[in-house]
Design a protein around this motif. Structure first.
Motif, PDB file in Angstrom:
ATOM      1  N   PHE A 169      45.937  56.981  57.885  1.00 10.23           N
ATOM      2  CA  PHE A 169      45.958  56.366  56.552  1.00 10.23           C
ATOM      3  C   PHE A 169      46.915  55.186  56.533  1.00 10.23           C
ATOM      4  CE2 PHE A 169      44.363  56.709  52.323  1.00 10.23           C
ATOM      5  CZ  PHE A 169      45.232  55.909  51.597  1.00 10.23           C
ATOM      6  N   LEU A 221      56.704  55.832  55.766  1.00  6.30           N
ATOM      7  CA  LEU A 221      57.738  56.803  55.450  1.00  6.30           C
ATOM      8  C   LEU A 221      57.140  58.193  55.266  1.00  6.30           C
ATOM      9  CD1 LEU A 221      60.761  57.202  54.765  1.00  6.30           C
ATOM     10  CD2 LEU A 221      60.139  56.977  52.372  1.00  6.30           C
ATOM     11  N   ILE A 222      55.973  58.243  54.621  1.00  9.82           N
ATOM     12  CA  ILE A 222      55.305  59.532  54.428  1.00  9.82           C
ATOM     13  C   ILE A 222      55.007  60.167  55.790  1.00  9.82           C
ATOM     14  CG2 ILE A 222      53.147  60.610  53.657  1.00  9.82           C
ATOM     15  CD1 ILE A 222      53.161  58.462  51.378  1.00  9.82           C
ATOM     16  N   TYR A 264      59.513  55.757  42.293  1.00  8.40           N
ATOM     17  CA  TYR A 264      60.568  55.813  43.291  1.00  8.40           C
ATOM     18  C   TYR A 264      61.960  55.638  42.696  1.00  8.40           C
ATOM     19  CZ  TYR A 264      56.352  55.415  45.995  1.00  8.40           C
ATOM     20  OH  TYR A 264      55.102  55.615  46.494  1.00  8.40           O
ATOM     21  N   ALA A 301      57.259  63.647  50.502  1.00  6.86           N
ATOM     22  CA  ALA A 301      56.051  63.040  51.054  1.00  6.86           C
ATOM     23  C   ALA A 301      54.935  63.044  50.014  1.00  6.86           C
ATOM     24  CB  ALA A 301      55.612  63.785  52.314  1.00  6.86           C
ATOM     25  N   PRO A 323      52.935  49.747  49.727  1.00  7.30           N
ATOM     26  CA  PRO A 323      52.151  50.903  50.198  1.00  7.30           C
ATOM     27  C   PRO A 323      52.258  51.171  51.693  1.00  7.30           C
ATOM     28  CG  PRO A 323      50.859  49.656  48.632  1.00  7.30           C
ATOM     29  CD  PRO A 323      52.137  48.899  48.832  1.00  7.30           C
ATOM     30  N   TYR A 375      65.179  45.168  52.361  1.00  5.27           N
ATOM     31  CA  TYR A 375      64.780  45.971  53.511  1.00  5.27           C
ATOM     32  C   TYR A 375      63.780  47.055  53.130  1.00  5.27           C
ATOM     33  CZ  TYR A 375      68.508  48.811  51.530  1.00  5.27           C
ATOM     34  OH  TYR A 375      69.297  49.520  50.673  1.00  5.27           O
ATOM     35  N   TRP A 376      63.610  47.294  51.842  1.00  2.00           N
ATOM     36  CA  TRP A 376      62.633  48.314  51.430  1.00  2.00           C
ATOM     37  C   TRP A 376      62.089  47.999  50.054  1.00  2.00           C
ATOM     38  CZ3 TRP A 376      60.645  51.773  54.616  1.00  2.00           C
ATOM     39  CH2 TRP A 376      59.820  52.758  54.084  1.00  2.00           C
ATOM     40  N   THR A 384      55.666  52.602  52.398  1.00  2.00           N
ATOM     41  CA  THR A 384      55.731  53.950  51.853  1.00  2.00           C
ATOM     42  C   THR A 384      54.939  54.918  52.718  1.00  2.00           C
ATOM     43  OG1 THR A 384      55.858  52.971  49.654  1.00  2.00           O
ATOM     44  CG2 THR A 384      55.416  55.323  49.779  1.00  2.00           C
ATOM     45  N   TRP A 385      53.760  54.526  53.159  1.00  2.00           N
ATOM     46  CA  TRP A 385      52.963  55.434  53.981  1.00  2.00           C
ATOM     47  C   TRP A 385      53.588  55.673  55.349  1.00  2.00           C
ATOM     48  CZ3 TRP A 385      49.413  59.070  53.641  1.00  2.00           C
ATOM     49  CH2 TRP A 385      48.762  59.205  52.416  1.00  2.00           C
ATOM     50  N   LEU A 402      44.637  49.730  49.516  1.00  2.00           N
ATOM     51  CA  LEU A 402      45.554  49.595  48.384  1.00  2.00           C
ATOM     52  C   LEU A 402      46.124  48.194  48.463  1.00  2.00           C
ATOM     53  CD1 LEU A 402      47.466  52.846  49.295  1.00  2.00           C
ATOM     54  CD2 LEU A 402      45.655  52.724  47.635  1.00  2.00           C
ATOM     55  N   THR A 416      51.588  55.708  45.770  1.00  2.00           N
ATOM     56  CA  THR A 416      50.797  54.629  46.354  1.00  2.00           C
ATOM     57  C   THR A 416      49.430  54.542  45.707  1.00  2.00           C
ATOM     58  OG1 THR A 416      49.907  56.006  48.123  1.00  2.00           O
ATOM     59  CG2 THR A 416      51.934  54.809  48.582  1.00  2.00           C
ATOM     60  N   SER A 457      62.093  47.100  58.539  1.00  2.00           N
ATOM     61  CA  SER A 457      63.020  46.878  57.435  1.00  2.00           C
ATOM     62  C   SER A 457      63.943  45.704  57.705  1.00  2.00           C
ATOM     63  CB  SER A 457      63.888  48.117  57.200  1.00  2.00           C
ATOM     64  OG  SER A 457      63.080  49.212  56.872  1.00  2.00           O
ATOM     65  N   PHE A 511      70.922  52.866  60.214  1.00  2.00           N
ATOM     66  CA  PHE A 511      69.834  52.618  61.164  1.00  2.00           C
ATOM     67  C   PHE A 511      70.294  52.860  62.594  1.00  2.00           C
ATOM     68  CE2 PHE A 511      67.023  51.655  58.071  1.00  2.00           C
ATOM     69  CZ  PHE A 511      66.840  50.351  57.639  1.00  2.00           C
ATOM     70  N   TRP A 527      56.593  59.593  58.513  1.00  2.00           N
ATOM     71  CA  TRP A 527      57.893  59.993  59.062  1.00  2.00           C
ATOM     72  C   TRP A 527      58.334  61.319  58.473  1.00  2.00           C
ATOM     73  CZ3 TRP A 527      62.917  60.877  57.496  1.00  2.00           C
ATOM     74  CH2 TRP A 527      63.928  60.713  58.461  1.00  2.00           C
ATOM     75  N   TRP A 540      59.081  49.641  48.760  1.00  2.00           N
ATOM     76  CA  TRP A 540      58.064  50.623  48.378  1.00  2.00           C
ATOM     77  C   TRP A 540      56.666  50.013  48.343  1.00  2.00           C
ATOM     78  CZ3 TRP A 540      59.555  55.362  48.970  1.00  2.00           C
ATOM     79  CH2 TRP A 540      60.889  55.715  48.711  1.00  2.00           C
TER      80      TRP A 540
END
Lengths: 483, 341
Positions: B324, B288-289, A98, A60, B282, B277-278, B285-286, B332, A67, B267, A422, B291, B280
């Motif tokens: 956020f 995911l963060i 990444y 995380a 922002p 499907y991904w 990514t956020w 961003l 970002t 996705s 998924f 999650w 990265w």
């Protein structure tokens, strides 16, 4: 390895699966136990949930930094923009965070952690789901935290029958055992739900595997195809062109707009040819791509490639007017022997002296065998060409735009794995969060002419309403004044 | 702000939520059990009105010739967020049988709708959909994410209450340590959250909002300090710590399921729209963060020694990540920007 002068039994509590409680039952000596592989330091380190939490937080935190640091720019960008930290950023690959070695290392660590944790705990779970002939141990149920005991005037036999009926109404079968003076009626359901957690974790492994396969064996690129033309090469992000096994022809492109000018829909009519043979014809829209043999073609953008069917009006200085319809590169004779006129090019936006002229045609003329310099004529501005001061002027009255369609082409063989991941993740989450393995046991013991009843419940999931369920069961069996 | 019917109805629903919140608050503070029924009825009315506003907006978009589900810009997402929050709260109240929490959940709905109404860069105008947004996966994705956010918002409220309880505890005198903790779990999230919510308007507005949040936190701490035992008495109307902890965990599990579904549908949508499907991005990514933080929280419960209090802190951290993800990423770059209309 275990000497028969000792009995070591291992209890693992559901509340603390991270620790094992060793109970020494008998034996004068504590003989040192050779390290089984499961007890080795390495195994225990990777089987620890503490490690999972740490890795999740590290992932995380590093994702956060990715970002805030713009990704994917050349190294010089960071050295310039971040004078202090630039070198640090590029040396740690934080501009490709990444896909950096250490981020992937964290993901690998997570995979190992998941695998070891699952193997470590699975045999125990398996034994609970498939206990074999042993069946349930009443003593474990008796010690359940959620339980109610009450006295009843009903006879033991009647109570046992009522208990059997009560438990039979729930999920799962009920069975009655008689152990000495006590009857034990038992039911359980949802043993298989304990697999939910493993399903979730396997799905994570599938997702990461799919991602890896996609990044190694997949590609992504763009191709711009003018209407009526065919192409096979795409340009990937890294600048390397890739040749596709099929040729793509754009038969037609169409764009429609809302009143506000914002685009409403883009549509391309595509024909795919493989080995000279037409294999597929399809219209694609922005959210509706064309898929063929692992390749996917997406409507991504468009633009103006050129102009055709250009209607021009030539007005000579004698006043003679004539209209022609030409294509770019055609040469037409100007009436009155004033030479020849050609349209050589088309620009949608032409910048000159701080202004932008739209829809501009580049032209030149040939007089007495000598070509002139190129001059411009914007469409839809009659008389503009008079400024040239020549023997004739040309008005561009109408024309048809030739579009090119911008396609995004991708191939990702990892997608089936990822999609499977998924589905499993959702299924696994539903099972582990919203379903439980439940066991209910009712103990009935004779007490005078009546009986003493103890109702116990065990659930694999903490549920604040579980107590209520036990209470309502007790009430149904005639219990009163329950705490 | 335009004056069409749908925004009017949504406005009204906001005020109804505010009223419901006040009734819940009165019931809780003055211990009037009889007020809970009118509070519930008002809350349900608010929720239905909110739904009606959304439905009418959907219908109006078709009348304007640009029909689409009202989930495509900041205003619409905020309105849906408020609706999801009210529904998740009402279900929660019904299943878990705790009603005092309505005093926190309903005002949240009120503030969300007020923000949608008043924030200068949030426009209530119905605009047509860009081609990339025309997808059923879009509807599933947005709905899923916001149900998840709603659940995490409730968990956030519950965690604040949990920490409030442990900070005031049985000690009559709320000491310096407790005040520092309250500062951390009240002032910091409030000022940070409000700063991010208003940052897309302007830096000036964001700073003012941050100070307002900070000030609100300080006022609450002050009230707690001088009321002392009265606050402890009030808090005892809520479930005890152990139950609060389990309730929080259950709503987080619910939210986690929907956030997972939201990320997945997003996705699949991305894969069907532009073949990846991904990427990265922002916002991706956020999400995911967020999650990852909640996944870590779920796993810490299995670690011996990580009691309910640390879970409460993590839940607050997780909700900060949600805020956020919702507001901050517009600052961003990326293709998810809601800041355009």
């Amino acid at each position: 390895m275990i000497s028969d002068s000792e009995i070591l039994s291992v209890h693992t509590c559901h509340e603390m699966p991270d620790r094992r409680i060793f109970k020494k039952i008998q034996g004068p000596y504590l003989m040192s136990q050779p390290l089984k592989s499961r007890d080795s330091f390495i195994w225990r380190a990777f089987a620890s949930i503490r490690l999972s939490v740490v890795v999740l937080f590290l992932l995380a935190a590093s994702s956060v930094s990715g970002t805030f640091i713009p990704q994917g720019n050349p190294a010089e960008f960071y050295l310039y923009k971040y004078p202090a930290a630039g070198k640090f950023i590029t040396s740690l690959d934080m501009h490709h965070l990444y896909s950096s070695w250490w981020f992937r290392g964290l993901l690998l660590l997570l995979c190992v952690n998941i695998t070891v944790c699952s193997i470590d705990r699975l045999s125990r779970t398996w034994k609970i789901i498939f206990p074999g002939r042993k069946g349930v141990n009443p003593e474990r149920i008796r010690k359940a935290r959620d339980s109610i005991t009450f006295e009843s005037a009903t006879s033991k036999e009647d109570m046992v029958r009522a208990a059997e009926i009560l438990l039979a109404t729930g999920k799962g079968k009920s069975e009655a055992k008689h152990i000495e003076e006590e009857a034990f009626i038992f039911t359980e359901s949802g043993r298989w739900t304990r697999l939910g957690v493993y399903i979730v974790h396997i799905s994570v492994l599938l997702l990461l595997a799919g991602g890896l396969i996609g990044s190694v064996y997949g590609f992504r690129g763009t191709m711009n195809i003018p209407e009526g033309k065919e192409a096979s090469d795409i340009m990937t992000g890294s600048g390397k062109p890739v040749t596709l096994p099929v040729a793509v022809k754009c038969d037609d492109f169409d764009v429609s707009f809302y009143e506000s000018g914002m685009p409403k829909e883009f549509r391309s009519k595509l024909t795919l040819t493989e080995n000279g043979r037409e294999v597929l014809k399809k219209d694609i829209l922005v959210n509706s791509p064309l898929r063929y043999k692992g390749l996917s073609f997406f409507q991504s953008s468009y633009g103006v490639e050129g102009a055709t069917d250009i209607r021009i009006e030539i007005v000579t200085k004698n006043g003679e007017k004539s209209e022609r319809e030409i294509k770019i590169g055609d040469t037409v004779e100007v009436p009155g022997n004033f030479g020849y006129f050609t349209v050589s090019g088309f620009e949608e936006n032409f910048h000159v002296k701080g202004h932008t002229l739209k829809e501009v045609f580049a032209c030149f003329m040939i007089n007495e065998g000598k070509p002139s310099d190129v001059f411009i004529i914007p469409a839809g501005m009659p008389g503009f060409d008079k400024m040239r001061g020549g023997n004739f002027y040309v008005n561009i009255k109408n024309y048809k735009k030739i579009w090119y369609t911008g396609l995004q082409v991708t191939k990702d063989p990892g997608v089936p794995l990822v999609y499977t991941g998924f589905i499993l993740m959702i299924a696994g989450c539903i099972v582990s969060f919203f379903m439980a393995h439940r066991q209910f046991g009712i103990f009935v013991r004779q007490a005078g002419s009546g009986c003493v009843v103890r109702i116990c419940g065990v659930s694999s999931r903490k549920n604040p309403l579980f107590e209520e369920i036990i209470k309502s069961m007790a009430e149904k069996l005639g219990g009163k004044n329950l705490e | 702000m335009d004056n069409s019917i749908n925004t009017l109805i949504i406005s009204v629903s906001g005020y109804i939520f505010g009223l419901a919140g006040l009734i819940y608050l009165a019931a809780w503070v003055f211990k009037k059990q009889g007020l809970y029924t009118p509070a519930l009825i008002t809350a349900i009315t608010g929720s239905l009105t909110n739904a009606a506003g959304i439905g009418i907006r959907w219908h109006e978009s078709y009348k304007m010739g640009m029909g689409h589900a009202p989930l495509s810009n900041m205003y619409e997402s905020l309105v849906f967020f408020s609706f999801a929050l009210s529904v998740v709260y009402l279900i929660y109240e019904n299943r878990m049988k705790i009603r005092t929490f309505g005093a926190i959940a309903l005002p949240m709905c009120f503030f969300i709708i007020m923000y949608a109404e008043l924030a200068p860069n949030v426009s209530g105008e119905i605009k047509p959909l860009l081609p990339a947004l025309k997808s059923d996966w879009l509807i599933a994705h947005v709905i899923s994410c916001f149900i998840g956010y709603a659940a995490f918002a409730i968990a956030f409220g519950l965690s604040i209450i949990y920490l409030m309880k442990t900070s005031t505890g049985t000690v009559e005198n709320i000491n310096a340590g407790a005040i520092i903790r309250m500062f951390l779990f009240l002032c910091v999230p409030l000022s940070l959250g409000l700063f991010l919510a208003f940052r897309t308007t302007s830096l000036e507005a964001a700073l003012k909002a941050a100070w307002a949040g900070f000030g609100t936190g300080v006022i609450i701490i002050f009230i707690v300090k001088i009321s002392g035992s009265k606050i402890i008495e009030m808090l005892s109307g809520l479930p005890d710590l152990k139950n609060l902890d389990v309730l929080t965990y259950r709503v987080i599990a619910f939210g986690f399921l929907f956030l997972t579904a939201g990320i997945i549908t997003g996705s699949v949508w991305a894969n069907s729209a532009w073949g990846s499907y991904w990427s990265w991005d922002p916002k991706e990514t956020w999400s995911l963060i967020t999650w990852l933080v909640y996944a870590a929280l779920i796993h810490t419960r299995l670690m011996a020694g990580w009691a309910g209090e640390r879970i409460a802190w993590l839940s607050i951290l997780g909700f900060m990540a949600v805020i956020f993800t919702y507001f901050g990423v517009n600052l961003l770059q990326g293709m998810h920007s809601y800041s355009v209309g």
